[in-house]
Design an enzyme around this catalytic site. Structure first.
Site, mmCIF file in Angstrom:
data_model
loop_
_atom_site.group_PDB
_atom_site.id
_atom_site.type_symbol
_atom_site.label_atom_id
_atom_site.label_comp_id
_atom_site.label_asym_id
_atom_site.label_seq_id
_atom_site.Cartn_x
_atom_site.Cartn_y
_atom_site.Cartn_z
ATOM 1 N N GLY C 18 1.079 -1.588 -0.144
ATOM 2 C CA GLY C 18 -0.057 -0.165 -0.116
ATOM 3 C C GLY C 18 0.348 1.230 -0.149
ATOM 4 N N ARG C 19 0.437 2.023 -0.244
ATOM 5 C CA ARG C 19 1.073 3.633 -0.256
ATOM 6 C C ARG C 19 1.591 4.231 0.806
ATOM 7 N NH1 ARG C 19 0.660 8.936 -0.078
ATOM 8 N NH2 ARG C 19 -1.773 8.674 1.312
ATOM 9 N N THR C 97 -3.324 0.948 11.876
ATOM 10 C CA THR C 97 -4.481 1.766 11.607
ATOM 11 C C THR C 97 -5.858 1.769 12.196
ATOM 12 O OG1 THR C 97 -4.615 -0.330 10.148
ATOM 13 C CG2 THR C 97 -6.596 1.127 9.694
ATOM 14 N N TYR C 159 5.726 12.068 19.844
ATOM 15 C CA TYR C 159 7.392 12.474 19.141
ATOM 16 C C TYR C 159 7.868 13.993 19.998
ATOM 17 C CZ TYR C 159 4.784 10.314 15.952
ATOM 18 O OH TYR C 159 3.282 10.033 15.156
ATOM 19 N N GLU C 209 -4.332 11.395 27.813
ATOM 20 C CA GLU C 209 -4.950 12.245 27.208
ATOM 21 C C GLU C 209 -7.009 12.324 27.219
ATOM 22 O OE1 GLU C 209 -4.708 11.889 23.254
ATOM 23 O OE2 GLU C 209 -6.477 10.268 22.879
ATOM 24 N N HIS C 248 -9.385 11.348 19.115
ATOM 25 C CA HIS C 248 -8.724 10.563 19.072
ATOM 26 C C HIS C 248 -10.262 9.999 18.773
ATOM 27 C CE1 HIS C 248 -4.227 10.502 20.035
ATOM 28 N NE2 HIS C 248 -4.571 10.711 18.576
#
Lengths: 292, 395, 292, 395
Positions: C18-19, C97, C159, C209, C248
């Site tokens: 897949g991409r 995913t 990150y 969160e 989310h």
């Protein structure tokens, strides 16, 4: 010593108020089995045969400390009752109900396998540790404490074997009727290791019949495990025509699978003595019992 | 309970599995009508057993006239005892490849097995015997049913043995996922112990079509599928009422008795407990007799049940003696003995009766029997020898 | 030392052609991750990014010795892919995913739980052991080998934390993004014990969160287990209005459950330092790292 | 996606759960017709939120005239922002007892919980808060669904707290088994995260009837339930096109943007990653600003996406400045910077923009921004302070 059931076993009866349930519970009580509770949905709070009745197995376990279920309910409700017992954390379930739809049992067996419960049955006569306790149908008068473990698919033949062993003075440690259905909670290979581990069991009688390949699996297990107690086997159904159910739902030769001869050959090939009659079973046990 | 092909196909169609267009015909005229409507058709005998083709029960016809003629021929047939009551007239299919897809009870795994083979159109047992590597199986969790990945694994394993399908295997695997899931769900919903599509035809258009089907419903679950049983009975019974089943077994079923007929045998066998009765037959044969039947009166049976059993067994005139083998546990020997004596007197039984009786109230039972002139025994092998003697050697 | 993923991890990629799958696999390869196979049904026998492609995970495991799955397939197929990986006997599955129907994940989580596989995700950024390997989205440049374990629900914030810890010279043992969905394969309480057992991890940053109660369960675990490494926590979503999904699927305050303040209080009550900004996270870690 | 009461009830009825007779009315005249047909009815506003009764959105009427009058009143209402587009006119029930039966996602257990309470008719969260012992729960295996014994355990546990039902508990437990299994299967089939019947009414005849229903479909699974979504949209949108949703959020949904509106705020907030954007809002508020929205452009967003995001955020005239917070991982700083500059120029943006940018290509990005006169930053808290300053204190 014995396997699975003894004096300390605390039994709850699912279906204690039914005609059959009531009769056999009384027989069990007469034999000395410790029956601690009954479970009948909607009848919680009542009493039956001197024990309290609960709505659910969970309640019976909590209040009466049951560790074993005797399941004697109609076929349409039996698989659910078995799962209820397993989910409630019981150690052993014995289901005698005949005629349970086989896919109900497929589901129940998968469910039970994810719990700690060992299931014996369904469509089985139950089990007996002579002089201690019995769960199920085995007639009270047949057993006698002794040295032989019995594991069998059929009921009446089991009684015959027990009677024969008792009359011959060998007696039994425990007799386990695993049942005549195609899908069973315990098969020979589930019970044999228990006899292997029981020091009081000096020989084992295995009563098989046509259908399926549990006897062949038993032979494989005997070979693979190096089981070294004498095994006397008896297989019924040598005359049965292929494709016909011989009374038990599981006693049917399908294609090339399930013939009596295949089972006899498999067991003989691992050193089991295969008897032609029940009388022979008793004689062969006598010849093989250590110290006889 | 084995459904007929057209019943199985109706079930397939109901859940969305593609089947060829077809019509059921009970007369040659109906078959001709079907051919008029559908064109070239296969005329297939509807009997609940395999091997119809080899027996001449299937014909492919090109015209209504041929359909009429072949249907007339087939409807007059009896295939291995089963009278042909109807034919299924079905449009032909263009075939690129024949697969096998089935669901069947695997006793050892205690689950339904989902089976796929690229060697369709043959008996799967034959494929299993000759080239087991061409059969792929999975045993889905009975609650979850087959997951897509399980069906793909099955498909890639089975198609690995069909080089012509290598190219299309991804597409086929994807198409097999919903098909296998549907077939498995159908099996579960119908309490089927066997539910198979064979052959499952891959057409030039790339669709998968159920060209033949087998569906066997668990007898213990028939109470959940009364309509199917009624439908089947209607399809099996002709105006003569014959179903193709052994007539004695059919009668026993009506009477609620657990009975298996062994046609041609001369010794009736009755006992309590399936293993015990099987053993009774074995004993009779061991000493040179020919058992006529298996009849289990079950646990706790009283005099009435014994009488019904005797009546059933003796309804076959081949029976020239009866061996009753009772282990008294819940079943009481005296009660059985009384039942035997009463039945003999009321039914006017003249053939020899040998009753082996042990267990609960055995002495009392044997006393009753002896007083009535019936041969009692305690050893089953000995009793078997006795009945064979009484019926006559080589019986 | 590290947890879950290191130089020896052998990864197969579900969706390698897949991409997105292709792009991130290349990034992983560039980082040094050992990618051994791809799985794309119907594409078995092909090659992609220098590794063989298989039709099934089972085949990839057998032929390429994969032990970990990186699952990057469209939402409709993701739960099935996760189950396939689990059934094939993998040790670890990482599913990035986003948008998987929650009841698909309910089933997949139950399925996975009956296998030996640990699932991280879905809807997660994956995990990174700086200098060794990464699986998922964490940018290659942010990590630096060090002493801090990171476990986080959100991606970008992770990150930032990693970058901050790296820039400050603390570095990370392993950073694990557990994901932002309501039903996750691993939650904080599944990952914290791994950091507890990892001698190289000297402190842990927990990035939570709003939504659910995984942070509260983490606090309970910290208390109950006596976890004694410094914990610095950060909770985003203090301004989020109740009943709204904040990006989310799992970041939603439902009734009285899931508010930022409840989580902050729970973590503070077990001795975690709760930071107000990412800059604070780095500072608080620095103050608490042994030997700093 | 929260279905309306009448949609939920149609789903219940479809799977065999008893519901009261009812008619949907979009006009007062239709409500009068319904009352003519059904007799005494409750006229209930169809809005996808709770608390209709307290807001005056439910009326019980005895005549068609009263139905017309009350329907007219209710159809003119707006309940917590939701215009009432239709009323459900439903026959009354005789009530012996009100139960609660529901299926809802339990995140912690990672399963659907099946919940039963004898305290029906109240918000279940209220019961949970005030008398948790009156709520019984089980968490069925997601593949197996609730087994009969599980439902019985649930039933006996819940009914233990309802002395008037003690007598009937066995019968009720038996009736709840198929009902709970059906409700659970419906929830699974519809991908519902909440599927509840409240109250579940026990009638004098001993039947269980779903008097009100709530059904919320998982947004991630909407693609499997397009017809329901279409049906709902039709029911929510009047001729004015208003659905009751926040119009900015409705617009964002149309544009495929992940956006949450905080009406009244003055600072637009854009970032990449849900946690990062939530944190952006937190930072703005921490330094005294009022965030207007949450907008996540996700990972790897290019200039086009940034432009669309800015356009969306600025469509609310309350927005007097925008804070863009980017952590460059996959998202490249220079690309975002170009997008911001381009969007500002093309859209003619005049409000202050502060862009905090770090990570991949951050220097290049900051250079582009600075050259275009947009305030760049590397520290998020500092950038937050800057935008609040620029928009004005107490903003």
């Amino acid at each position: 010593m014995a396997i699975l059931v003894d004096r300390s076993t605390r039994v709850l009866v699912q279906g204690i108020t039914g005609r059959e349930g009531s009769f056999h519970t009384q027989q069990m009580q007469a034999y000395g089995t410790t029956v601690v509770a009954g479970v009948v949905p909607g009848r919680g709070g009542a009493e039956a045969l001197g024990v309290p009745v609960f709505d659910t197995v969970t309640a019976a376990v909590a209040a009466a400390g049951a560790d074993t279920a005797f399941t004697i309910v109609p076929p349409a409700f039996a698989a659910d009752a078995v799962m209820e017992a397993a989910a409630a954390g019981l150690r052993l379930g014995v289901c005698v109900t005949e005629g349970i739809p086989v896919l109900d049992m497929v589901r129940a067996a998968a469910f039970v396998q994810r719990t700690a419960m060992r299931l014996v049955g369904p469509n089985c006569p139950g089990l007996m540790t002579p002089g201690e306790a019995k769960i199920g149908f085995i007639p009270n008068h047949v057993g006698r404490p002794g040295r032989v473990g019995v594991v069998a698919r059929s009921g009446t033949l089991t009684y015959e074997v027990i009677q024969g062993l008792s009359d011959a003075g060998h007696g039994e440690t425990t007799a386990v009727g695993i049942g005549g259905d195609p899908v069973l909670g315990s098969t020979f290979v589930d019970i044999l290791p228990l006899f292997a581990a029981d020091p009081a069991t000096h020989a084992v009688v295995l009563v098989g019949e046509i259908g399926g390949s549990d006897e062949e699996r038993a032979a494989e297990w005997i070979r693979a495990s190096g089981f070294d107690k004498p095994v006397v086997a008896f297989i019924s159904g040598r005359t049965a025509p292929p494709g016909k159910r011989m009374g038990h739902a599981g006693a049917i030769i399908s294609g090339t699978t399930g013939s009596a001869q295949g089972k006899i050959d498999a067991l003989a090939s691992v050193g089991a003595a295969v008897a032609g009659t029940i009388e022979d079973v008793v004689r062969l046990v006598g010849e093989r019992l250590p110290g006889s | 309970m084995k459904l007929l092909e057209h019943q199985a196909k109706r079930q397939f169609a109901r859940v969305g599995i593609a089947v060829p267009a077809g019509r059921l015909a009970r007369t040659p005229e109906e078959a001709a009508d079907a051919a008029r409507e559908l064109g070239r058709v296969a005329v297939k005998a509807q009997v609940p057993i395999g091997g119809r083709g080899k027996a001449g029960g299937i014909a492919v016809v090109d015209s209504p006239e041929a359909a009429r003629r072949e249907a007339a021929r087939i409807l007059a047939m009896e295939i291995r005892g089963y009278p042909v009551r109807s034919v299924w007239c079905e449009a032909g299919l263009e075939i690129v490849h024949e697969l096998y897809l089935g669901v069947t009870l695997d006793r050892e795994r205690r689950r339904l097995a989902l089976i796929l083979s690229a060697a369709g159109g043959m008996e799967i047992e034959e494929v299993a015997a000759t080239s087991p590597e061409r059969i792929a199986k999975v045993w889905p969790d009975p609650f979850a049913g087959p997951q897509p990945f399980e069906v793909r694994e099955l498909a890639f394993a089975a198609l690995a043995h069909a080089p012509p399908l290598a190219e299309a295997r991804g597409r086929l695997a994807a198409a097999l996922v919903p098909l296998a899931q549907t077939l498995h769900r159908l099996a579960v919903d119908l309490d089927a112990v066997t539910c198979e599509i064979n052959p499952l035809v891959l057409t030039p258009e790339g669709t998968l079509v159920a060209a033949d089907g087998k569906l066997e419903v668990d007898e213990n679950a028939e109470y959940r599928h009364r309509e199917l049983a009624a439908e089947l009975a209607l399809d099996l019974e002709g105006e003569d009422g014959r179903t193709g089943e052994d007539p004695f077994e059919a009668e026993a079923k009506r009477r609620g008795l657990t009975y298996v007929h062994l046609p041609g045998g001369s010794i009736g066998c009755i006992g309590n407990g399936a293993g015990l009765v099987m053993n009774t037959l074995d004993l009779v044969q061991q000493v040179g007799g020919r058992p006529n039947n298996f009849l289990d009166i079950g646990g706790g049976a009283g005099a009435e049940k014994v009488r019904a059993a005797l009546e059933m067994v003796l309804s076959d005139p081949d029976v020239r003696g009866v061996f009753i083998n009772i282990f008294g546990g819940i079943t009481r020997g005296d009660e059985v003995a009384r039942g035997v004596v009463q039945a003999r007197d009321e039914l006017g039984i003249r053939v020899p009766l040998v009753v082996r009786m042990t267990g609960t109230n055995e002495e009392e039972g044997r006393r009753i029997l002896a007083a009535a002139g019936i041969v009692p025994g305690t050893s089953a092998p000995e009793a078997a020898r006795k009945i064979v003697e009484l019926v006559g050697g080589g019986a």
